[in-house]
Design an enzyme around this catalytic site. Sequence first.
Site, short mmCIF file in Angstrom:
data_model
loop_
_atom_site.label_atom_id
_atom_site.label_comp_id
_atom_site.label_asym_id
_atom_site.label_seq_id
_atom_site.Cartn_x
_atom_site.Cartn_y
_atom_site.Cartn_z
N LYS A 201 0.93 4.51 -2.29
CA LYS A 201 1.12 3.25 -1.95
C LYS A 201 2.89 3.40 -1.59
O LYS A 201 3.45 3.94 -2.49
CB LYS A 201 1.21 2.52 -3.04
N LYS B 143 -2.06 2.34 1.17
CA LYS B 143 -1.31 1.04 1.43
C LYS B 143 -0.04 0.88 1.56
O LYS B 143 0.86 2.07 1.02
CB LYS B 143 -1.42 0.10 -0.03
C1 PBG Z 1 1.46 -5.45 -7.52
C2 PBG Z 1 1.03 -5.31 -6.00
C3 PBG Z 1 1.80 -5.71 -4.70
C4 PBG Z 1 0.73 -5.79 -3.89
C5 PBG Z 1 -0.57 -5.66 -4.47
N1 PBG Z 1 -0.48 -5.47 -5.79
C6 PBG Z 1 3.14 -5.91 -4.66
C7 PBG Z 1 3.99 -4.97 -4.82
O1 PBG Z 1 3.75 -3.70 -5.30
O2 PBG Z 1 5.33 -5.12 -4.67
C8 PBG Z 1 1.06 -6.08 -2.32
C9 PBG Z 1 -0.12 -6.58 -1.51
C10 PBG Z 1 -0.08 -7.09 -0.33
O3 PBG Z 1 1.31 -7.24 0.23
O4 PBG Z 1 -0.73 -7.90 0.11
N2 PBG Z 1 2.03 -4.20 -7.73
#
Ligand code: PBG
Length: 324
Positions: A196, A249
């Site tokens: 991520k 992601k």
């Molecule tokens: C929580 C989380 C996030 C997303 C999914 N789970 C935000 C982040 O990590 O700041 C982002 C998903 C999206 O932008 O569609 N940690």
Amino acid sequence: MYPNQRNRRLRQSPALRQLVSENQLTVNDLMLPVFVKEGTQVKEPIPSMPGCYRLSLDWLGEELKAIADLGIHAVLLFVKVDEALKDNNGTEALNPEGLMQRAVRTVKAIAPQMVVMTDVALDPYSSFGHDGIVENNVILNDPTVEVLSQMALSHAQAGADFVAPSDMMDGRIQKIRSVLEAAQYFHTGIMSYSAKYASAFYGPFREALDSAPGFGDKRSYHMDPANRLEAITETLRDIEEGADLVMVKPGLAYLDIIREIRDKVEVPIAAYQVSGEYAMLKAAAEKGWLEHDAVMMEQLLAFKRAGANLIATYHAKEAAQLLS
Ligand code: PBG
């Protein structure tokens, strides 16, 4: 060499093109993220994500029926937590009667066969808007992992099929797996957000959940967009620690990472087409600059070609409709 080989011979007709098509997108590949909020009869549009809503639990019946009717088998639950319930330790995340726990029970009661995955991270619960506990502006790793593992257990107890840690703390998969095993939740799966990235593509999501970091950014725990090898080590470690599914992601800007990991691991890979990707297409289509459905399907197919086995996407319903 030409003219012995003419590649166009295989492109002459729809039938031929289908015969030699290498990848296919099906409704079985799709997971739909769902945003949940307290209240009754709440269906709040999310401005930067046209077509997406924050729903109160009493809306879930109708929504789940629509989702199931389209043939979608999996939902990813996210909750918008009331400001008054937020603190530095994410205490509310462990509440057995919390919004996520009730949402899981509600979905499972309405649609027992639906695969329910829960977001495991502190940011929606954190007064700092960070994925972990904060001390002197530093995000603490090990104390956060303790809370995340208890949070995951609480989701499993509520009936979640999979927990999906999206925080990128070190060692969280191992801790979550050992807590689940100790509590005899042998069959609760872990979908790890393994690679991520610290991405600006999450903007609309943070607006939807009011979860933007209150200070700084997430670069001390999410990955540097410049890195490729690190994505492999992160993913291999998560598998060793007990992840059943791994994830890359955001999606589209990281197709190379999906392919890289596909070539290195044997577990299924999820791609998350995130909120900013969704917003870009919606905005361009609204202006008449892109053909919405065609671009959407091309992007989703690109995830399959890159090597993703499953795709989390806000387009899931629209795509399922087109596929049926
Ligand atoms: C929580 C989380 C996030 C997303 C999914 N789970 C935000 C982040 O990590 O700041 C982002 C998903 C999206 O932008 O569609 N940690």
